[in-house]
Design a protein around this motif. Structure first.
Motif, PDB file in Angstrom:
ATOM      1  N   GLY A 129      31.948 -58.995  -1.107  1.00  0.00           N
ATOM      2  CA  GLY A 129      31.886 -58.383   0.356  1.00  0.00           C
ATOM      3  C   GLY A 129      32.776 -57.185   0.427  1.00  0.00           C
ATOM      4  N   ALA A 130      33.244 -56.552  -0.762  1.00  0.00           N
ATOM      5  CA  ALA A 130      34.343 -55.460  -0.274  1.00  0.00           C
ATOM      6  C   ALA A 130      33.371 -54.138  -0.316  1.00  0.00           C
ATOM      7  CB  ALA A 130      35.520 -55.209  -1.401  1.00  0.00           C
ATOM      8  N   HIS A 131      33.948 -53.110   0.474  1.00  0.00           N
ATOM      9  CA  HIS A 131      33.270 -51.994   0.261  1.00  0.00           C
ATOM     10  C   HIS A 131      33.704 -50.880  -1.068  1.00  0.00           C
ATOM     11  CE1 HIS A 131      32.935 -52.449   4.657  1.00  0.00           C
ATOM     12  NE2 HIS A 131      31.838 -51.962   4.368  1.00  0.00           N
ATOM     13  N   LEU A 132      34.883 -51.012  -1.153  1.00  0.00           N
ATOM     14  CA  LEU A 132      35.427 -50.266  -2.326  1.00  0.00           C
ATOM     15  C   LEU A 132      36.500 -51.114  -3.083  1.00  0.00           C
ATOM     16  CD1 LEU A 132      36.172 -46.888  -0.525  1.00  0.00           C
ATOM     17  CD2 LEU A 132      34.411 -47.279  -2.199  1.00  0.00           C
ATOM     18  N   ASP A 166      28.852 -46.941  -9.093  1.00  0.00           N
ATOM     19  CA  ASP A 166      29.269 -45.677  -9.648  1.00  0.00           C
ATOM     20  C   ASP A 166      31.006 -46.010  -9.444  1.00  0.00           C
ATOM     21  OD1 ASP A 166      29.772 -43.111 -10.507  1.00  0.00           O
ATOM     22  OD2 ASP A 166      28.985 -42.207  -8.498  1.00  0.00           O
ATOM     23  N   ALA A 167      31.640 -45.112  -9.959  1.00  0.00           N
ATOM     24  CA  ALA A 167      33.083 -44.982 -10.074  1.00  0.00           C
ATOM     25  C   ALA A 167      33.767 -43.709 -10.232  1.00  0.00           C
ATOM     26  CB  ALA A 167      33.894 -45.600 -10.914  1.00  0.00           C
ATOM     27  N   VAL A 168      34.860 -43.400  -9.566  1.00  0.00           N
ATOM     28  CA  VAL A 168      35.631 -41.960  -9.704  1.00  0.00           C
ATOM     29  C   VAL A 168      36.888 -42.301 -10.278  1.00  0.00           C
ATOM     30  CG1 VAL A 168      36.270 -40.024  -8.405  1.00  0.00           C
ATOM     31  CG2 VAL A 168      34.366 -41.067  -7.663  1.00  0.00           C
ATOM     32  N   VAL A 169      37.103 -41.409 -11.320  1.00  0.00           N
ATOM     33  CA  VAL A 169      38.433 -41.825 -11.882  1.00  0.00           C
ATOM     34  C   VAL A 169      39.427 -40.778 -11.318  1.00  0.00           C
ATOM     35  CG1 VAL A 169      38.003 -43.275 -14.005  1.00  0.00           C
ATOM     36  CG2 VAL A 169      37.840 -40.675 -14.089  1.00  0.00           C
ATOM     37  N   THR A 170      40.813 -40.777 -11.281  1.00  0.00           N
ATOM     38  CA  THR A 170      41.460 -39.999 -10.522  1.00  0.00           C
ATOM     39  C   THR A 170      43.034 -39.955 -11.539  1.00  0.00           C
ATOM     40  OG1 THR A 170      42.672 -41.866  -9.149  1.00  0.00           O
ATOM     41  CG2 THR A 170      40.647 -40.410  -8.208  1.00  0.00           C
ATOM     42  N   ALA A 171      43.812 -39.108 -11.174  1.00  0.00           N
ATOM     43  CA  ALA A 171      45.039 -38.814 -12.256  1.00  0.00           C
ATOM     44  C   ALA A 171      46.086 -40.054 -11.989  1.00  0.00           C
ATOM     45  CB  ALA A 171      45.599 -37.421 -11.841  1.00  0.00           C
ATOM     46  N   MET A 184      47.920 -43.983  -7.355  1.00  0.00           N
ATOM     47  CA  MET A 184      48.280 -43.609  -5.994  1.00  0.00           C
ATOM     48  C   MET A 184      47.154 -42.343  -5.503  1.00  0.00           C
ATOM     49  SD  MET A 184      50.428 -45.290  -4.982  1.00  0.00           S
ATOM     50  CE  MET A 184      50.499 -44.591  -3.246  1.00  0.00           C
ATOM     51  N   SER A 185      46.661 -41.739  -6.233  1.00  0.00           N
ATOM     52  CA  SER A 185      45.906 -40.581  -5.930  1.00  0.00           C
ATOM     53  C   SER A 185      44.347 -41.181  -5.753  1.00  0.00           C
ATOM     54  CB  SER A 185      45.651 -39.370  -6.925  1.00  0.00           C
ATOM     55  OG  SER A 185      45.178 -39.956  -8.168  1.00  0.00           O
ATOM     56  N   ALA A 186      44.025 -42.337  -6.320  1.00  0.00           N
ATOM     57  CA  ALA A 186      42.699 -43.023  -6.156  1.00  0.00           C
ATOM     58  C   ALA A 186      43.048 -43.634  -4.581  1.00  0.00           C
ATOM     59  CB  ALA A 186      42.691 -44.348  -7.187  1.00  0.00           C
ATOM     60  N   MET A 187      44.270 -44.202  -4.263  1.00  0.00           N
ATOM     61  CA  MET A 187      44.055 -44.806  -2.808  1.00  0.00           C
ATOM     62  C   MET A 187      44.135 -43.570  -1.795  1.00  0.00           C
ATOM     63  SD  MET A 187      46.848 -47.741  -3.553  1.00  0.00           S
ATOM     64  CE  MET A 187      46.193 -48.532  -5.289  1.00  0.00           C
ATOM     65  N   ALA A 188      44.830 -42.534  -2.074  1.00  0.00           N
ATOM     66  CA  ALA A 188      44.701 -41.131  -1.124  1.00  0.00           C
ATOM     67  C   ALA A 188      43.344 -40.753  -0.796  1.00  0.00           C
ATOM     68  CB  ALA A 188      45.664 -40.304  -1.474  1.00  0.00           C
ATOM     69  N   MET A 189      42.570 -40.943  -1.735  1.00  0.00           N
ATOM     70  CA  MET A 189      41.176 -40.128  -1.838  1.00  0.00           C
ATOM     71  C   MET A 189      40.118 -40.812  -0.883  1.00  0.00           C
ATOM     72  SD  MET A 189      41.435 -37.303  -3.412  1.00  0.00           S
ATOM     73  CE  MET A 189      43.182 -37.277  -2.931  1.00  0.00           C
ATOM     74  N   ARG A 190      40.449 -41.715  -0.394  1.00  0.00           N
ATOM     75  CA  ARG A 190      39.246 -42.765   0.581  1.00  0.00           C
ATOM     76  C   ARG A 190      39.344 -41.583   1.973  1.00  0.00           C
ATOM     77  NH1 ARG A 190      37.338 -44.888   4.499  1.00  0.00           N
ATOM     78  NH2 ARG A 190      39.220 -45.724   5.415  1.00  0.00           N
ATOM     79  N   ALA A 191      38.406 -41.248   2.146  1.00  0.00           N
ATOM     80  CA  ALA A 191      37.921 -40.406   3.381  1.00  0.00           C
ATOM     81  C   ALA A 191      37.615 -41.477   4.861  1.00  0.00           C
ATOM     82  CB  ALA A 191      36.801 -39.320   3.047  1.00  0.00           C
ATOM     83  N   ALA A 193      41.474 -45.317 -10.323  1.00  0.00           N
ATOM     84  CA  ALA A 193      39.836 -45.488 -10.184  1.00  0.00           C
ATOM     85  C   ALA A 193      39.555 -45.937  -8.858  1.00  0.00           C
ATOM     86  CB  ALA A 193      39.065 -46.206 -11.308  1.00  0.00           C
ATOM     87  N   VAL A 194      38.324 -45.346  -8.499  1.00  0.00           N
ATOM     88  CA  VAL A 194      37.869 -45.949  -7.082  1.00  0.00           C
ATOM     89  C   VAL A 194      36.314 -46.090  -7.373  1.00  0.00           C
ATOM     90  CG1 VAL A 194      37.429 -45.508  -4.441  1.00  0.00           C
ATOM     91  CG2 VAL A 194      39.042 -44.054  -5.592  1.00  0.00           C
ATOM     92  N   VAL A 195      35.910 -47.394  -7.124  1.00  0.00           N
ATOM     93  CA  VAL A 195      34.935 -48.122  -7.445  1.00  0.00           C
ATOM     94  C   VAL A 195      33.959 -48.544  -6.174  1.00  0.00           C
ATOM     95  CG1 VAL A 195      33.848 -49.443  -9.168  1.00  0.00           C
ATOM     96  CG2 VAL A 195      36.020 -49.029  -9.374  1.00  0.00           C
ATOM     97  N   GLY A 196      32.593 -48.104  -6.226  1.00  0.00           N
ATOM     98  CA  GLY A 196      31.972 -48.486  -5.097  1.00  0.00           C
ATOM     99  C   GLY A 196      30.533 -47.908  -5.253  1.00  0.00           C
ATOM    100  N   GLY A 197      30.110 -47.480  -4.217  1.00  0.00           N
ATOM    101  CA  GLY A 197      28.659 -46.713  -4.075  1.00  0.00           C
ATOM    102  C   GLY A 197      28.587 -46.007  -2.781  1.00  0.00           C
ATOM    103  N   GLY A 198      27.432 -45.443  -2.707  1.00  0.00           N
ATOM    104  CA  GLY A 198      26.818 -44.819  -1.533  1.00  0.00           C
ATOM    105  C   GLY A 198      27.631 -43.560  -1.119  1.00  0.00           C
ATOM    106  N   THR A 199      27.628 -43.472   0.324  1.00  0.00           N
ATOM    107  CA  THR A 199      28.070 -42.176   1.065  1.00  0.00           C
ATOM    108  C   THR A 199      29.816 -42.311   0.635  1.00  0.00           C
ATOM    109  OG1 THR A 199      28.160 -43.352   3.152  1.00  0.00           O
ATOM    110  CG2 THR A 199      26.535 -41.898   2.505  1.00  0.00           C
ATOM    111  N   LEU A 200      30.193 -43.606   0.826  1.00  0.00           N
ATOM    112  CA  LEU A 200      31.749 -43.791   0.732  1.00  0.00           C
ATOM    113  C   LEU A 200      32.379 -43.193  -0.509  1.00  0.00           C
ATOM    114  CD1 LEU A 200      32.596 -47.563   1.804  1.00  0.00           C
ATOM    115  CD2 LEU A 200      33.586 -45.158   2.822  1.00  0.00           C
ATOM    116  N   LEU A 201      31.567 -43.577  -1.472  1.00  0.00           N
ATOM    117  CA  LEU A 201      32.118 -42.969  -3.106  1.00  0.00           C
ATOM    118  C   LEU A 201      31.779 -41.684  -3.170  1.00  0.00           C
ATOM    119  CD1 LEU A 201      33.677 -44.625  -5.012  1.00  0.00           C
ATOM    120  CD2 LEU A 201      31.641 -44.241  -6.658  1.00  0.00           C
TER     121      LEU A 201
END
Ligand SMILES: *Cc1c(COP(=O)(O)O)cnc(C)c1O
Length: 335
Positions: free
Chosen positions: A136-139, A13-18, A21-28, A158-166
């Motif tokens: 082997g990267a998570h995101l 999956d992937a999430v696109v952002t504005a 910088m906002s892509a980098m800030a969205m990782r919890a 964009a933030v790309v990955g999967g599972g609970t992280l994404l």
């Protein structure tokens, strides 16, 4: 557009952002991680901005982050682990020297062993040249403002990955609001349709211009991973599908020469962005690495006289002709 980016990266999956910088800030933070132990290891990236975004994030999670960004940069798993533990001391920025970190598998394994989330900013490489999740990267994060969009007419991430992280990235994007506007999403999707052919051309131009610059008397050093003179040439050859279109050129005449050359360039336009169809040039000391002192830059290997080029898709001969008229006027005794 999210499904297209996920498919390119071989991700769930992937999430696109504005913006990037906002892509980098969205990782919890991971639920399991103890905030008090938060530590960030990173190459010094293109600007101070990602570093301060991560630090701000960490503080929001209730911890004083130990940011190791300025400490680390290339080298293998030991170096990364050492950086996280605070014992590394090398200063080697990845940008604009275009260093390549690797080999990736042991780094990802070492990072996972110490409970780190491995995030790769793959803006320069694009999924055409590297798919970090396969290593082997998570995101993966992207500034889609650059190569994915490709025309310098949109700001996106964009933030790309999967599972609970994404899933948590998606939740945070919804809550905090840096959603990508529909027209911008359309522009990114349209850009992606030509990504593969653009990357091919960016690389061909990268090679041609890098080789030409290396032979010019006004040039002290060229930084392009596709050149045998680049310290990571062999690793880059094994790891990357292509060497890309970013190029560093250090002039013998220092900062004054850089200013003169930039003023003479006609085709290459001065801008701090990158990854579009038009060739751009910037002086890191005035843009991406402005926050560092001249001495810090010198130590990091970015001397005054450094020019960073983002090669477009123009005819290589035209880019070279532009450089020739700008460089040939430099005095021979620039040293
Ligand atoms: C430009 C850039 C960013 C920031 O992205 P924006 O879209 O400008 O917010 C982050 N990382 C890299 C490598 C970049 O080139």
């Amino acid at each position: 557009v999210e499904r297209r980016i996920a498919a390119l990266e071989g991700a769930e999956d992937a999430v696109v952002t504005a913006s990037g910088m906002s892509a980098m800030a969205m990782r919890a933070p991971r639920a399991a991680s103890k905030p008090a132990t938060t530590s960030i290891a990173s190459p010094m990236t293109c600007t101070a901005a990602p570093a301060s975004s991560w630090s701000t994030n960490c503080r929001a999670w209730g911890s004083a982050p130990t940011y190791r960004g300025s400490l680390l940069a290339t080298g293998g798993a030991d170096r990364l682990t050492a950086a996280v533990r605070g014992s590394s001391s090398r200063r080697l920025p990845s940008n604009p020297l275009l260093r390549v970190l690797g080999p990736p598998r042991p780094i990802a394994r070492a990072a996972r062993r110490i409970g780190a989330v491995v995030v790769v900013d793959s803006t320069f490489a694009t999924p055409i040249n590297l798919r970090p999740l396969e290593h082997g990267a998570h995101l993966v994060v992207h500034s889609a403002t650059k190569y994915l969009g490709g025309h310098s007419d949109v700001t996106a991430g964009a933030v790309v990955g999967g599972g609970t992280l994404l899933a948590s990235v998606r939740d945070r994007t919804r809550i905090f609001g840096p959603s990508l506007d529909p027209h911008a999403a359309w522009l990114v999707e349209r850009g992606i349709k030509t990504l593969a052919v653009r990357m091919e051309r960016h690389e061909r131009n990268g090679h041609a211009v890098a080789e030409w610059c290396e032979a010019h008397p006004a040039v002290r050093q060229v930084y392009y991973p596709g050149l045998p003179s680049h310290p990571d040439h062999a690793l880059a050859g094994r790891l990357l599908g292509g060497y890309g279109g970013m190029l560093g050129v250090e002039l013998r005449g220092g900062g004054e020469a850089a200013t003169r050359v930039v003023r003479r360039l006609r085709l290459a336009r001065v801008a701090s962005s990158l990854g579009g169809v038009d060739t751009l040039v910037s002086e890191p000391r005035h843009t991406s690495h402005m926050a560092m002192t001249a001495q810090q830059r010198e130590q990091a290997g970015i001397r005054d006289g450094f020019l960073r080029f983002s090669l477009g898709i123009e005819d290589a001969e035209d880019i070279i002709a532009d450089l020739r008229q700008a460089l040939d006027e430099e005095p021979d005794d620039g040293e």
